[in-house]
Design a protein around this motif. Structure first.
Motif, PDB file in Angstrom:
ATOM      1  N   ARG A 197      -6.067 -11.432 -25.119  1.00 52.09           N
ATOM      2  CA  ARG A 197      -7.440 -10.914 -25.248  1.00 52.09           C
ATOM      3  C   ARG A 197      -7.642  -9.692 -24.347  1.00 52.09           C
ATOM      4  N   ILE A 198      -7.072  -9.743 -23.148  1.00 46.50           N
ATOM      5  CA  ILE A 198      -7.190  -8.598 -22.244  1.00 46.50           C
ATOM      6  C   ILE A 198      -6.428  -7.403 -22.796  1.00 46.50           C
ATOM      7  N   LEU A 199      -5.241  -7.655 -23.328  1.00 48.78           N
ATOM      8  CA  LEU A 199      -4.458  -6.574 -23.927  1.00 48.78           C
ATOM      9  C   LEU A 199      -5.179  -5.976 -25.138  1.00 48.78           C
ATOM     10  N   ALA A 200      -5.825  -6.817 -25.930  1.00 52.00           N
ATOM     11  CA  ALA A 200      -6.585  -6.309 -27.075  1.00 52.00           C
ATOM     12  C   ALA A 200      -7.742  -5.431 -26.614  1.00 52.00           C
ATOM     13  N   ASN A 201      -8.387  -5.828 -25.523  1.00 51.98           N
ATOM     14  CA  ASN A 201      -9.486  -5.012 -24.990  1.00 51.98           C
ATOM     15  C   ASN A 201      -8.990  -3.663 -24.479  1.00 51.98           C
ATOM     16  N   GLN A 202      -7.754  -3.611 -24.001  1.00 53.46           N
ATOM     17  CA  GLN A 202      -7.180  -2.337 -23.585  1.00 53.46           C
ATOM     18  C   GLN A 202      -7.152  -1.358 -24.764  1.00 53.46           C
ATOM     19  N   VAL A 203      -6.826  -1.863 -25.934  1.00 51.19           N
ATOM     20  CA  VAL A 203      -6.813  -1.018 -27.130  1.00 51.19           C
ATOM     21  C   VAL A 203      -8.228  -0.608 -27.510  1.00 51.19           C
ATOM     22  N   ARG A 204      -9.148  -1.557 -27.480  1.00 46.48           N
ATOM     23  CA  ARG A 204     -10.537  -1.244 -27.846  1.00 46.48           C
ATOM     24  C   ARG A 204     -11.129  -0.170 -26.936  1.00 46.48           C
ATOM     25  N   GLN A 205     -10.746  -0.190 -25.669  1.00 43.80           N
ATOM     26  CA  GLN A 205     -11.303   0.747 -24.703  1.00 43.80           C
ATOM     27  C   GLN A 205     -10.579   2.097 -24.690  1.00 43.80           C
ATOM     28  N   ALA A 206      -9.495   2.215 -25.451  1.00 45.08           N
ATOM     29  CA  ALA A 206      -8.712   3.447 -25.434  1.00 45.08           C
ATOM     30  C   ALA A 206      -9.340   4.566 -26.251  1.00 45.08           C
ATOM     31  N   SER A 207     -10.298   4.218 -27.112  1.00 45.75           N
ATOM     32  CA  SER A 207     -11.009   5.225 -27.915  1.00 45.75           C
ATOM     33  C   SER A 207     -12.352   4.631 -28.310  1.00 45.75           C
ATOM     34  N   ASP A 208     -13.153   5.420 -29.010  1.00 45.61           N
ATOM     35  CA  ASP A 208     -14.434   4.893 -29.493  1.00 45.61           C
ATOM     36  C   ASP A 208     -14.329   4.414 -30.935  1.00 45.61           C
ATOM     37  N   HIS A 209     -13.099   4.220 -31.398  1.00 44.12           N
ATOM     38  CA  HIS A 209     -12.853   3.775 -32.772  1.00 44.12           C
ATOM     39  C   HIS A 209     -13.403   2.361 -32.983  1.00 44.12           C
ATOM     40  N   GLN A 210     -14.066   2.149 -34.120  1.00 47.95           N
ATOM     41  CA  GLN A 210     -14.648   0.853 -34.432  1.00 47.95           C
ATOM     42  C   GLN A 210     -13.915   0.131 -35.560  1.00 47.95           C
ATOM     43  N   GLY A 211     -12.849   0.718 -36.039  1.00 48.23           N
ATOM     44  CA  GLY A 211     -12.084   0.093 -37.110  1.00 48.23           C
ATOM     45  C   GLY A 211     -12.304   0.784 -38.440  1.00 48.23           C
TER      46      GLY A 211
END
Length: 365
Positions: A197-211
């Motif tokens: 979950r922490i690693l996934a949040n690292q990806v989410r925080q790497a850009s403002d991309h929402q999918g």
């Protein structure tokens, strides 16, 4: 303000790039690409455009491993042979010794793995420039890489997810798992990996991309002594959480004797797949013969009877359906039969069960 030593270094880099790095190389079919932006990561770029082009050509970005060049990686993996046959373009970013003495992409350096900075930004500039210059289908751009190139693949997917439809990480590491050289070596040994979950949040925080997020394919040798295979599970968990998939894989089985797992979303589309290559060390799995055989054996290009290049291209829809069926039928007919024990798949969820085991072994925080 830059000091004199830094200015001289940069001038030497520019002179080297102008007079030597892009000189014709008789041992490769790749061609140099220049003037692709500010290039803050000071990388080189090489391309391959197939002779049979068509409107809206797919693009594959391929990132070499440590000690390799773009030409080495292409020759060993067989990507340009496949691209020429099936008509897609290739982009090979290339590291310089002035950036890393071992020609590794700096996947652990914050300045090279932050959106808008360093090597990831240089790679994004290469992609957008090539797409502008050629008839590239922007909805069909992919990225793959080996080892440090695999870890940089994870970084590019995290920082510029809008550019890519999918990625394939071979013997790599999860994005955001290290931010220094000592941490990088620890993670390569399988120590100190964070929760999924922490690693996934690292990806989410790497850009403002929402999918939507790129789909991911992970390849790793079970006998890899350079990058511990537990990193494959960490990558799976990172993207499994990111895509919010069910814990149990929908598909488990063997692909040419090697364990394969896949997880799909609510629409039944596979978003994460993993291939554990039995007995293989650190490198890319290749196959030197057969209709699905691509690549040439050499250091880190390991002939283990399965071509990751071919299978990755097939997963991405770059190989015609009829050709894929013919190649798979040929491979199946020529393969030795498996015993019942050999054909039994190993089923491993990527959620709580694995993370509890990692913590018990002291391999995860």
């Amino acid at each position: 303000m830059r000091n004199i030593a830094d200015t001289i270094r940069r001038l030497n880099i520019q002179r080297s790039a102008k007079f030597s790095a892009f000189a014709p190389n008789l041992n490769t079919r790749l061609r140099p690409m220049s003037e692709f932006g500010s290039n803050p990561g000071e990388l080189h770029a090489w391309t391959y455009i197939p002779s049979t082009t068509r409107p809206a050509v797919p693009l594959v970005v391929a990132l070499h491993g440590c000690t390799q060049t773009a030409a080495d990686y292409d020759s060993g993996s067989g990507w340009s042979d496949l691209a020429e046959k099936y008509g897609f373009a290739l982009l090979f970013p290339e590291q310089q010794r002035s950036n890393n003495a071992n020609l590794c992409f700096n996947w652990f350096a914050t300045g090279d793995t932050t959106r808008g900075q360093g090597e990831v930004h240089s790679i994004s500039q290469m992609v957008t420039t090539l797409a502008d210059r050629h008839s590239i289908d922007r909805a069909n751009i992919y990225v793959t890489g080996l080892s440090a190139g695999g870890a940089m693949t994870a970084a590019v997917l995290a920082t510029y997810p809008e550019l890519f439809r999918a990625g394939a990480i071979i013997a790599g590491l999860p994005y955001g798992s290290a931010s220094s050289i000592p941490q990088a070596f620890d993670r390569m040994r399988g120590h100190g990996l964070q929760e999924s979950r922490i690693l996934a949040n690292q990806v989410r925080q790497a850009s403002d991309h929402q999918g939507p997020w790129p789909s991911i394919s992970v390849w790793h040798g079970t006998a890899d002594k350079t990058v511990d295979p537990i990193n494959m599970e960490a990558i799976i968990g990172q993207w499994w959480h990111l895509h919010e998939l069910s814990e149990k894989p929908i598909v488990t089985g063997l692909v040419q004797h090697h364990e394969s797992r896949a997880w799909s979303d609510n629409e039944g589309v596979i978003q994460v797949e993993a291939h554990a290559i039995s007995g293989m060390g650190h490198g890319i799995p290749i196959k030197s013969s057969g209709l699905d055989g691509y690549g040439t054996a050499r250091p880190f290009m390991l002939d283990v009877g399965i071509s990751s290049t071919w299978h990755i291209a097939k997963t991405w829809g770059l190989i015609g359906e009829q050709e894929a069926v013919s190649a798979e039928r040929n491979a199946k007919s020529s393969a030795p039969s498996l015993t019942t024990e050999e054909s039994r798949p190993v089923r491993r969820p990527v959620g709580g069960v694995i993370e509890d085991a990692l913590r018990a072994a002291g391999l995860m925080k």
